[in-house]
Design a protein around this motif. Sequence first.
Motif, PDB file in Angstrom:
ATOM      1  N   ALA A 229      16.849 -35.618  15.543  1.00  0.00           N
ATOM      2  CA  ALA A 229      17.673 -35.623  16.759  1.00  0.00           C
ATOM      3  C   ALA A 229      17.397 -34.400  17.619  1.00  0.00           C
ATOM      4  CB  ALA A 229      19.150 -35.680  16.377  1.00  0.00           C
ATOM      5  N   ASN A 230      16.351 -33.644  17.272  1.00  0.00           N
ATOM      6  CA  ASN A 230      16.080 -32.387  17.964  1.00  0.00           C
ATOM      7  C   ASN A 230      15.118 -32.570  19.132  1.00  0.00           C
ATOM      8  OD1 ASN A 230      17.700 -31.074  16.079  1.00  0.00           O
ATOM      9  ND2 ASN A 230      15.973 -30.603  14.738  1.00  0.00           N
ATOM     10  N   ILE A 231      15.258 -31.661  20.088  1.00  0.00           N
ATOM     11  CA  ILE A 231      14.415 -31.637  21.285  1.00  0.00           C
ATOM     12  C   ILE A 231      13.850 -30.227  21.415  1.00  0.00           C
ATOM     13  CG2 ILE A 231      14.400 -31.805  23.810  1.00  0.00           C
ATOM     14  CD1 ILE A 231      16.881 -33.698  23.476  1.00  0.00           C
ATOM     15  N   VAL A 232      12.573 -30.114  21.735  1.00  0.00           N
ATOM     16  CA  VAL A 232      11.985 -28.808  22.029  1.00  0.00           C
ATOM     17  C   VAL A 232      11.730 -28.725  23.529  1.00  0.00           C
ATOM     18  CG1 VAL A 232       9.640 -29.658  21.514  1.00  0.00           C
ATOM     19  CG2 VAL A 232      10.083 -27.197  21.556  1.00  0.00           C
ATOM     20  N   THR A 233      12.074 -27.584  24.119  1.00  0.00           N
ATOM     21  CA  THR A 233      11.785 -27.352  25.536  1.00  0.00           C
ATOM     22  C   THR A 233      10.988 -26.061  25.681  1.00  0.00           C
ATOM     23  OG1 THR A 233      13.855 -26.120  25.932  1.00  0.00           O
ATOM     24  CG2 THR A 233      13.898 -28.519  26.291  1.00  0.00           C
ATOM     25  N   THR A 234      10.115 -26.041  26.661  1.00  0.00           N
ATOM     26  CA  THR A 234       9.373 -24.824  27.003  1.00  0.00           C
ATOM     27  C   THR A 234       9.617 -24.506  28.469  1.00  0.00           C
ATOM     28  OG1 THR A 234       7.372 -26.086  27.562  1.00  0.00           O
ATOM     29  CG2 THR A 234       7.573 -25.291  25.301  1.00  0.00           C
ATOM     30  N   GLY A 235       9.699 -23.228  28.781  1.00  0.00           N
ATOM     31  CA  GLY A 235       9.952 -22.831  30.157  1.00  0.00           C
ATOM     32  C   GLY A 235       9.933 -21.323  30.279  1.00  0.00           C
ATOM     33  N   PHE A 236      10.665 -20.812  31.271  1.00  0.00           N
ATOM     34  CA  PHE A 236      10.646 -19.381  31.582  1.00  0.00           C
ATOM     35  C   PHE A 236      12.068 -18.852  31.734  1.00  0.00           C
ATOM     36  CE2 PHE A 236       6.611 -21.048  32.912  1.00  0.00           C
ATOM     37  CZ  PHE A 236       5.699 -20.038  32.668  1.00  0.00           C
ATOM     38  N   SER A 237      12.232 -17.585  31.388  1.00  0.00           N
ATOM     39  CA  SER A 237      13.510 -16.916  31.614  1.00  0.00           C
ATOM     40  C   SER A 237      13.568 -16.420  33.060  1.00  0.00           C
ATOM     41  CB  SER A 237      13.656 -15.736  30.658  1.00  0.00           C
ATOM     42  OG  SER A 237      12.708 -14.715  30.993  1.00  0.00           O
ATOM     43  N   ARG A 238      14.711 -15.863  33.442  1.00  0.00           N
ATOM     44  CA  ARG A 238      14.834 -15.327  34.800  1.00  0.00           C
ATOM     45  C   ARG A 238      13.828 -14.210  35.051  1.00  0.00           C
ATOM     46  NH1 ARG A 238      20.507 -16.375  34.139  1.00  0.00           N
ATOM     47  NH2 ARG A 238      21.268 -17.782  35.783  1.00  0.00           N
ATOM     48  N   SER A 239      13.457 -13.485  33.985  1.00  0.00           N
ATOM     49  CA  SER A 239      12.485 -12.386  34.137  1.00  0.00           C
ATOM     50  C   SER A 239      11.055 -12.857  33.861  1.00  0.00           C
ATOM     51  CB  SER A 239      12.852 -11.237  33.199  1.00  0.00           C
ATOM     52  OG  SER A 239      12.931 -11.692  31.855  1.00  0.00           O
ATOM     53  N   SER A 240      10.841 -14.191  33.872  1.00  0.00           N
ATOM     54  CA  SER A 240       9.512 -14.806  33.751  1.00  0.00           C
ATOM     55  C   SER A 240       8.882 -14.671  32.371  1.00  0.00           C
ATOM     56  CB  SER A 240       8.549 -14.252  34.823  1.00  0.00           C
ATOM     57  OG  SER A 240       8.980 -14.651  36.104  1.00  0.00           O
ATOM     58  N   ASP A 241       9.715 -14.466  31.349  1.00  0.00           N
ATOM     59  CA  ASP A 241       9.209 -14.528  29.973  1.00  0.00           C
ATOM     60  C   ASP A 241       9.072 -16.000  29.567  1.00  0.00           C
ATOM     61  OD1 ASP A 241       9.315 -11.760  29.726  1.00  0.00           O
ATOM     62  OD2 ASP A 241      11.404 -11.807  29.055  1.00  0.00           O
ATOM     63  N   ARG A 242       7.999 -16.329  28.846  1.00  0.00           N
ATOM     64  CA  ARG A 242       7.845 -17.698  28.363  1.00  0.00           C
ATOM     65  C   ARG A 242       8.740 -17.924  27.154  1.00  0.00           C
ATOM     66  NH1 ARG A 242       1.486 -19.375  28.607  1.00  0.00           N
ATOM     67  NH2 ARG A 242       1.251 -17.709  27.062  1.00  0.00           N
ATOM     68  N   GLN A 243       9.448 -19.051  27.150  1.00  0.00           N
ATOM     69  CA  GLN A 243      10.449 -19.326  26.119  1.00  0.00           C
ATOM     70  C   GLN A 243      10.211 -20.683  25.466  1.00  0.00           C
ATOM     71  OE1 GLN A 243      13.901 -19.220  28.725  1.00  0.00           O
ATOM     72  NE2 GLN A 243      14.545 -17.252  27.862  1.00  0.00           N
ATOM     73  N   VAL A 244      10.687 -20.801  24.218  1.00  0.00           N
ATOM     74  CA  VAL A 244      10.767 -22.079  23.514  1.00  0.00           C
ATOM     75  C   VAL A 244      12.182 -22.208  22.972  1.00  0.00           C
ATOM     76  CG1 VAL A 244       9.944 -23.459  21.574  1.00  0.00           C
ATOM     77  CG2 VAL A 244       8.340 -22.068  22.873  1.00  0.00           C
ATOM     78  N   PHE A 245      12.859 -23.314  23.311  1.00  0.00           N
ATOM     79  CA  PHE A 245      14.198 -23.600  22.793  1.00  0.00           C
ATOM     80  C   PHE A 245      14.135 -24.873  21.951  1.00  0.00           C
ATOM     81  CE2 PHE A 245      16.701 -21.599  26.614  1.00  0.00           C
ATOM     82  CZ  PHE A 245      16.237 -20.344  26.250  1.00  0.00           C
ATOM     83  N   ILE A 246      14.903 -24.886  20.863  1.00  0.00           N
ATOM     84  CA  ILE A 246      15.112 -26.100  20.069  1.00  0.00           C
ATOM     85  C   ILE A 246      16.573 -26.505  20.231  1.00  0.00           C
ATOM     86  CG2 ILE A 246      14.918 -27.204  17.814  1.00  0.00           C
ATOM     87  CD1 ILE A 246      12.255 -26.146  18.738  1.00  0.00           C
ATOM     88  N   TRP A 247      16.818 -27.784  20.574  1.00  0.00           N
ATOM     89  CA  TRP A 247      18.161 -28.282  20.850  1.00  0.00           C
ATOM     90  C   TRP A 247      18.520 -29.418  19.894  1.00  0.00           C
ATOM     91  CZ3 TRP A 247      20.520 -26.230  25.424  1.00  0.00           C
ATOM     92  CH2 TRP A 247      19.655 -25.539  26.279  1.00  0.00           C
ATOM     93  N   ASP A 248      19.816 -29.570  19.655  1.00  0.00           N
ATOM     94  CA  ASP A 248      20.353 -30.761  19.000  1.00  0.00           C
ATOM     95  C   ASP A 248      20.773 -31.716  20.107  1.00  0.00           C
ATOM     96  OD1 ASP A 248      21.698 -32.736  17.668  1.00  0.00           O
ATOM     97  OD2 ASP A 248      23.106 -31.414  16.647  1.00  0.00           O
ATOM     98  N   SER A 249      20.168 -32.898  20.166  1.00  0.00           N
ATOM     99  CA  SER A 249      20.421 -33.817  21.278  1.00  0.00           C
ATOM    100  C   SER A 249      21.872 -34.290  21.331  1.00  0.00           C
ATOM    101  CB  SER A 249      19.499 -35.035  21.177  1.00  0.00           C
ATOM    102  OG  SER A 249      19.729 -35.759  19.983  1.00  0.00           O
ATOM    103  N   ALA A 250      22.591 -34.199  20.199  1.00  0.00           N
ATOM    104  CA  ALA A 250      23.991 -34.627  20.188  1.00  0.00           C
ATOM    105  C   ALA A 250      24.924 -33.564  20.742  1.00  0.00           C
ATOM    106  CB  ALA A 250      24.416 -34.989  18.765  1.00  0.00           C
ATOM    107  N   ASN A 251      24.423 -32.328  20.867  1.00  0.00           N
ATOM    108  CA  ASN A 251      25.257 -31.238  21.362  1.00  0.00           C
ATOM    109  C   ASN A 251      24.377 -30.207  22.057  1.00  0.00           C
ATOM    110  OD1 ASN A 251      27.142 -29.274  21.863  1.00  0.00           O
ATOM    111  ND2 ASN A 251      27.449 -28.701  19.718  1.00  0.00           N
ATOM    112  N   LEU A 252      24.365 -30.267  23.375  1.00  0.00           N
ATOM    113  CA  LEU A 252      23.509 -29.366  24.149  1.00  0.00           C
ATOM    114  C   LEU A 252      24.254 -28.119  24.619  1.00  0.00           C
ATOM    115  CD1 LEU A 252      21.497 -31.900  26.392  1.00  0.00           C
ATOM    116  CD2 LEU A 252      20.927 -31.004  24.126  1.00  0.00           C
ATOM    117  N   ALA A 253      25.354 -27.786  23.953  1.00  0.00           N
ATOM    118  CA  ALA A 253      26.136 -26.613  24.371  1.00  0.00           C
ATOM    119  C   ALA A 253      25.293 -25.342  24.316  1.00  0.00           C
ATOM    120  CB  ALA A 253      27.377 -26.469  23.493  1.00  0.00           C
TER     121      ALA A 253
END
Length: 465
Positions: A229-253
């Motif tokens: 049920a997990n989702i991985v996202t890639t993107g950037f922080s406000r200071s342009s650092d590259r990030q990877v987040f892992i989420w539970d699709s049932a709770n995106l809090a």
Amino acid sequence: MSRFVRASKYRHVFGTANKRDQCYDNLKVTRSAWDTNLVTANPLFISVNLEASGGGAFTVIPHATTGKLPDNLPVFNGHSAAVLDTDFNPFNDHIVASASEDTKAMIWRIPEGGLTENVSTPTVSLAGHGRKVGHVLFNPVADNILATSSADFLVKIWDISTGQEKMELAGHADIVQSISWNWTGNLLVTTAKDKKLRVYDVRAKSAVQEAACHQGVKGARALWMGNSANIVTTGFSRSSDRQVFIWDSANLASPLKQEQIDTASGMLIPYFDADTNMLFLAGKGDGNIRYYEWTDDDKGLFPLSEYKSSDPLRGIGFLPKRACAINEVEIARAYKVHPTLIEPISFKVPRKSDAFQSDLFPDTIGPDPTMSAADWLAGKTQAPKLINLEKGFVPAAPKEFVTSAPASVDPTPTTGAPPMTEKEYQDAYHSLRKENDELKSVLAQRDARVRQLEAQLEGLLKERS
């Protein structure tokens, strides 16, 4: 620092690039800045977006056709603007979909053995978006179901066997940047330029979860992590650092896991191997490809190693697991895009035994759909059909693609004298088509602006309350 090294059968995975004569050379890869992988692979072919003057083109190349390719390489060239994305039908290796800046998605039939001449007429043309179509993605369980996303802030679901639009997913306040189906093909996750992550129940046509995602101004991507049920996202922080987040699709809090990668500027392209729980990260402009192992029990994303190269990549695509060289313990194969070259990179686990490694190769997604498009549209939900890899890669038998989509009918002008010659007829047709496209574009831009203002107004009202 701990003296113990974490045990993992993938700790010694290594990547090996093929020699130059085993690459696909002499290609004019597109220079479009739109964020897609540029290359897609299936068990028989690779597809790559090309630079074309006066329109859009892409080609499909059989895996065995390596080395320097001819200058007059046969292409699919039916689009009137640049091709932005392609995707192979997972249940028919001779069907490929394309998305373009000309507001259309198209379905193409690949001749057995590959292209021998240019093909300008698609098998099915899907017209319905008002602005450029940025992504195409086939459903992983249902036959002939295709998702498309566009700069008109919409995601549309199509039945390509009839050429009909079946559903429309709205709610994005800006351009959709990525789409991904879940394991059972009933949920779709999207990222958009409004910095939101959304999970849609597709057949209910509604977003069931929504959350603020990466807050950087550059793009973000989302990918479902196999049968979890997990989702991985890639993107950037406000200071342009590259990030990877892992989420539970049932709770995106909040994310289950957050990783800061580095401060490089290139978009991170994620690929998750559901069979090994390995996450591959390739950054545009990077020479290296990082890979990690995800464990659900520990909620941990553990670094394994990285493939290093001095040549930066522009895009990357991965081969389906059922077509990897199982007898060589190849757990993944990537196709790395250079400006004029596609380079295969093989990822292997060193093993002394020549026997089938069942612990490395569990049953994987096979070439047969779980259900028909009609069953899926009726609300049926089922997991993909799995196959055993012990006998190695066995190509699926060629399948006939039958469509009831109506053939396009050239419109006739309704005013003035009827065209008397073929040239007059063609001129009138192209004039009406251009006028129609311009009107559709104007309407789509206005609709997009209205949705954007509505979203802003809703945000202001929430702040005041």
